[in-house]
Design an enzyme around this catalytic site. Structure first.
Site, PDB file in Angstrom:
ATOM      1  NE  ARG A  78      27.194 -73.064 -19.961  1.00  0.00           N
ATOM      2  CZ  ARG A  78      26.037 -72.804 -20.176  1.00  0.00           C
ATOM      3  NH1 ARG A  78      25.344 -71.939 -19.455  1.00  0.00           N
ATOM      4  NH2 ARG A  78      25.486 -73.603 -21.145  1.00  0.00           N
ATOM      5  CG  ASP A 105      21.059 -72.349 -15.046  1.00  0.00           C
ATOM      6  OD1 ASP A 105      21.461 -73.217 -14.401  1.00  0.00           O
ATOM      7  OD2 ASP A 105      21.008 -72.842 -16.330  1.00  0.00           O
ATOM      8  CB  CYS A 127      18.114 -74.443 -12.741  1.00  0.00           C
ATOM      9  SG  CYS A 127      19.235 -75.251 -14.078  1.00  0.00           S
ATOM     10  CG  ASP A 173      22.337 -79.761 -17.174  1.00  0.00           C
ATOM     11  OD1 ASP A 173      21.175 -79.432 -16.978  1.00  0.00           O
ATOM     12  OD2 ASP A 173      23.246 -78.873 -17.239  1.00  0.00           O
TER      13      ASP A 173
END
Ligand code: DGJ
Length: 714
Positions: free
Chosen positions: A434, A469, A517, A539
């Site tokens: 990512r 996260d 998360c 998600d």
């Protein structure tokens, strides 16, 4: 009788929980044989047997009958006659890895000890410490068994210390040798957007393993395995559970042998782990449980254990915020004007906390930059975070915010200033995930910097909720903070560093509730739950997919940990418009929140949302504290009930994805002679509910029935 008893005559150590017994026997004064784990019993006579076999090696000093290859043990050692996969492997100073520990003594004491640097189960009732020693490597091994009688759980972990500088190549936290092999293995496996799907298959000869080498517990295999009698179901039959209290690489493995025995090993993943024993090593815990009342009871044992011994007591039973999270509503496209409108509308809909997800800091307008630059973006939040939070509070809403503190983008001020602060293998290129890199949690300076930066960013800001996260796996794990010989410790040290960071930040914001998360549910484990009382489950917010994800998650984790949001995602992307009632009923296997634009909700949908949030508050206590009884589960139907511990109230939900107009709802776990009254005033005895009652279809895109009962003893 005590919970841990030493029966001197037979040298048996017996551990009792309320409904189970675990036992081992010291044999030939040097070895510890496993003799029993199952239903509670006092009958432990003659369970130890020596099984000489042709063409099997034996311990020379003990004679031909004594083979480490055939006797069940509490811990097994590499290269010394046990040819199965073994629990402990240590590289000696002589260069080989032959490992053999002898029993020295054991101690039994009340209570349990804290473990430094790792999450651990608190308030154990009693502890057994078995001490082994290996005179060649000069390593001492302490093997712990901590007893939690009420939840029928036993926690196991090991500690190694040495006067010598030797290398630990493998150390499982738990070994269980079982004198049977007719089992099914149940794992909770999947991938991104499809986490923890119930997967059951027969144990066959050889090793069946689940693992992570991704640096986090992962979307792919949850660190949790069940071994069950093939016929065991929700309510009947035998099942063993193995739950690892750790958020990094792991392996849980069941090995079936030709002699119809099984060995389970659970712990750190030996492929990615080694440790120089100049530093003592304590392994993470494995929580063991046994149930002869099916996998339903096994789950309830774990739910009780996590709620009472892992999750922070300050938050575990506290009503959770009903959040409006900005992610699926606006993604990176956020600014204060828009979010004030969200806060105002969300308040009117009954939500209580506005969570500003990704995009509030640095120059972050998409996922290509700014992780690590934890400074508010004043183009989006002109008056800064304090003014924003104050205004959100003025609408009667609490304020929550998103962070991803273990990560950094190459395109960030932080990386430009400190390129040496990321995990990378010296002289090799790095992989991205990512568009981001992973900060080096082996380096205390990095941890201190991030803690300091976030403290500054949030200084004076009223924050009730933080979503934490973690959006990529680890690759090229090397640390500039470690010596050449310490590089093999980097993956475990990363997790220890991440726990340090969790400790520091949760202590810096002691009244703030944290939600875990990891790109959805990529770090959903008992280790993380000791810092955060709830975790974003996936998600994937398609409600039909969610049913399966939440079903699987419920085997190890209590509903209060399963963060579950109503979103506008269309079922299979084909629904005409989102049915908010159906979505709400799906969230009842977890704690409620929303991911939608509250300003764009029609008046009719708004009414539904208000009603449903009120309904949620009326059963919140059951979600936080109740006992889960799962009903049927098939590709088209699922039901469950959550029952108060004293059986005085319950709620039950049934889902049917066909176009049936009625269904039978069976509720287990209640007493026959209690009379329950549903929300329409109709009365049923516990006996009738157990047998099954016919319920009629509510008018939703998929069939859902919710039934609420208050019970009264006749
Ligand atoms: C992944 C999370 O699972 C989402 O909910 C959201 O927070 C995004 N990251 C933000 O980048």
């Amino acid at each position: 009788m005590g919970m841990i008893t030493y029966l001197e005559e037979n040298k048996i150590i017996k551990i009792d929980t309320n409904n189970t017994t675990y036992a081992m026997q010291i044999v030939r004064d040097k070895f510890v044989s496993h003799i029993y784990y199952g239903k509670k019993t006092d009958n432990l006579e003659n369970l130890y047997t020596e099984r000489p076999l042709s063409f099997t090696t034996y311990v020379a000093s003990e004679g031909v009958a004594f083979s480490l290859d055939t006797i069940p043990t509490e811990l097994s050692f590499f290269g010394s006659g046990d040819t199965k996969d073994t629990a402990v492997k240590i590289k000696n100073q002589n260069g080989d890895s032959v490992t053999l520990f002898y029993y020295q003594k054991h101690n039994i004491y009340d209570g349990s000890k804290p473990i430094d640097g790792l999450p651990y189960s608190k308030n154990g009732k009693a502890t057994l410490e078995v001490i082994y020693y290996d005179a060649v490597s000069k390593v001492k091994l302490y093997s712990y068994y901590v007893v939690f009688p009420e939840s029928d759980t036993i926690v196991r972990y090991n500690k190694l210390t040495s006067e010598n500088d030797v290398l630990v190549q493998k150390i499982a936290s738990c070994q269980l040798d079982i004198n049977a092999s007719d089992f099914n293995v149940v794992t909770f496996s999947g991938k991104y957007c499809c986490e923890r799907l119930y997967t059951e298959y027969p144990l066959h000869i050889g090793k069946q393993s689940i693992y992570s080498e991704r640096g986090h517990s992962s979307h792919h295999f949850n660190p949790f395995m069940i071994l069950k009698n093939p016929n065991a179901d929700e309510n009947d039959g035998e099942a063993y559970g193995f739950q690892f209290v750790y958020s990094g690489d792991f392996e849980i493995q069941a090995e079936k042998l030709a002699n119809d025995t099984t060995r389970v090993l659970a712990g750190l993943n030996a492929n990615t782990f080694a440790w120089n024993l100049k530093n003592d090593l304590v392994t993470p815990e494995v929580i063991l449980t046994y149930s002869d009342k099916g996998v339903g009871q096994l789950s309830r044992n774990y739910h009780d254990h996590l709620r009472n011994h892992i999750i922070d007591p300050k938050f575990v039973f506290k009503p959770r915020p009903v959040v409006l999270n900005t992610w699926e509503a606006a993604y990176f496209n956020i600014n204060e004007e828009k979010l004030y409108d969200y806060a105002e509308s969300a308040k009117k809909l009954g939500m209580d906390t506005l969570v500003v997800d990704d995009g509030w800091f640095g120059a972050r307008n998409d996922d290509s930059s700014s992780l690590g630059d934890w400074v508010v973006n004043t183009q989006k939040f002109k008056g800064g975070l304090k003014a924003f939070s104050d205004k959100v509070h003025s609408y009667g809403m609490n304020f929550g915010i998103w962070i991803e503190p273990e990560m950094v983008n190459p395109n960030s001020e932080l990386f430009r200033a400190h390129p040496e602060w990321v995990l990378v293998s010296k002289d090799r290129p790095y992989s991205l995930g990512r568009k981001q890199l992973v900060l080096d949690m082996c380096n205390d300076e990095v941890i201190a910097y991030i803690v300091d930066l976030l403290k500054k960013a949030f200084d004076g800001v009223k924050i009730e909720y933080i979503k934490w996260d973690f959006n990529r796996s680890l690759t090229e794990v090397g640390s500039s903070a470690l010596t050449v010989e310490e590089q093999c410790e980097a993956k475990h040290r990363f997790v220890l560093g991440s726990y340090k960071l969790h400790k520091a930040l949760t202590e810096a914001f002691p009244d703030t509730i944290f939600e875990g998360c990891s790109g959805g549910g990529g770090r959903f484990d008992a280790g993380l739950l000791s810092f955060v009382p709830q975790i974003w489950t996936s998600d994937n917010t398609d409600p039909v997919s969610r049913l399966k994800i939440q079903y699987g998650t419920s085997f190890a984790y209590p509903l209060s940990t399963i963060s579950s949001h109503v979103s506008k995602t269309l079922i299979n992307k084909v629904e005409a418009s989102p049915d908010y009632d159906f979505r709400f009923f799906v969230t009842l296997a977890g704690v409620l929140g929303y991911e939608l634009d509250p300003t764009a909700i029609s008046a009719a949908d708004g009414e539904k949302i208000i009603q449903k949030i009120n309904l949620y508050h009326s059963i919140e206590d059951l979600i936080l504290r109740g006992d889960l009884y799962r009903g049927e589960f098939s590709p088209t139907a699922y039901s469950f009930a959550v029952i108060a511990k004293d059986k005085s109230s319950l709620y039950a939900v049934a889902y049917d994805l066909t176009d049936k107009k009625s269904a039978t709802l069976k509720i287990n776990g209640i007493n026959d002679n209690v009379v329950y009254t549903d929300d329409s005033g109709k009365k049923y005895t516990g006996k009738q509910l157990k047998k099954g009652i016919k319920v009629n279809v509510a008018n939703h895109s998929a069939f859902v029935y919710l039934i609420l009962f208050g019970g009264e003893k006749r």
